[in-house]
Scaffold this active site. Structure first.
Site, PDB file in Angstrom:
ATOM      1  CB  CYS A 168      -0.929   0.000   1.217  1.00 27.14           C
ATOM      2  SG  CYS A 168      -2.148   1.335   1.201  1.00 27.14           S
ATOM      3  CB  CYS A 169       3.801   2.271   2.037  1.00 28.98           C
ATOM      4  SG  CYS A 169       3.126   2.485   3.702  1.00 28.98           S
ATOM      5  CB  CYS A 185      -1.335   3.956   8.632  1.00 23.58           C
ATOM      6  SG  CYS A 185      -1.987   2.890   7.337  1.00 23.58           S
ATOM      7  CB  CYS A 197      -2.344   7.233   5.548  1.00 22.12           C
ATOM      8  SG  CYS A 197      -1.521   7.513   3.959  1.00 22.12           S
ATOM      9  CB  CYS A 220       6.009   4.807   4.502  1.00 17.35           C
ATOM     10  SG  CYS A 220       7.017   6.243   4.109  1.00 17.35           S
TER      11      CYS A 220
END
Length: 249
Positions: free
Chosen positions: A121-122, A207, A204, A232
């Site tokens: 995702c990162c 997170c 984010c 990240c």
């Protein structure tokens, strides 16, 4: 810039920065005549750097990574900062098709499932957009500090980033959080209201949580993971930006 040219600057920065103010450090970079990009997350450190750039290095490009999952307070601060300093902050967003692939593979919030999923995702939301943001840059300025976490305890004033082939400069490497906060107070620098609610480090929204008493500044980032080196990928050599295949349970 070649690695050898960068090493010459790294050595000069190491000998020059310790006794200089933030403005003097940034002005020194201005004299290098290089194309300079500052990536801001709109966190308190980055707001201090933006404040210094406004007077000492206005030629630097200021960019941010709009991941699509930022806090509303962070998004509002982008506009407030632009207005306060009379600047433009360029936004780099993830590619829609890559987000769709991640969601199809893991689900919208699949990053909670595993470290690999979170890295994926990162990679899509941050690492790949960073590559576009730094394209053509010679110098990359960050707001990294040694005091942010144990993993960042050895942050140097400058280093060669081989992934992006840029000189990475960390002008706040030796600053304490107390010095950062004093600068904000003295210069009335706009900051994220979440800092006052126990969020020293803000990423984010899904997170990031507030830190608990005694925790380090970045303990609220990806708190569900056990890895003490949580990052990240923006400041980790060789971080992948492609979506890996999901592993079967």
């Amino acid at each position: 810039m070649t690695p050898d040219e960068a090493q010459t600057l790294i050595d000069e920065i190491a000998s020059q920065f310790a006794a200089r103010t933030l403005e003097e450090r940034l002005a020194w970079l201005h004299d290098s005549g290089r194309r300079i990009v500052f990536t801001t997350s709109l966190g308190i450190e980055d707001q201090v750097v933006t404040d210094g750039l406004a007077s000492a290095l206005p030629s630097a490009s200021i960019v941010t990574l709009d991941t699509g999952r930022l806090f509303d307070e962070t998004l509002a601060l982008i506009t407030e900062t632009e207005r306060h300093y009379g600047i433009a902050i360029e936004r780099f967003k993830p590619e829609a098709e890559k987000i769709d692939r991640f969601v199809a593979t893991y689900g919208l919030n699949g990053f909670y499932e595993s470290v690999a999923a979170r890295h994926a995702c990162c990679g899509v939301r941050k690492v790949e957009p960073l590559g576009r943001a730094l394209a053509g840059a010679d110098v990359w300025i960050t707001g990294l500090r040694r005091g942010q976490s144990a993993a960042r305890g050895a942050v140097a004033f400058a280093e060669w980033d081989s992934d992006h082939e840029v000189l990475k400069v960390n002008p706040l490497a030796d600053w304490s959080l107390a010095e950062i906060r004093q600068r904000v107070q003295d210069r009335a620098i706009p900051i994220n209201p979440l800092h006052a609610r126990g969020y020293p480090s803000i990423g984010c929204a899904p997170c990031t949580r507030a830190v608990k008493p005694g925790e380090d500044e970045r303990a609220g980032r990806w708190w569900w993971e056990n890895d003490t080196q949580r990052e990240c990928g923006l400041h980790v050599a060789g971080a992948a930006s492609e979506l890996p295949a999901r592993q079967n349970a």
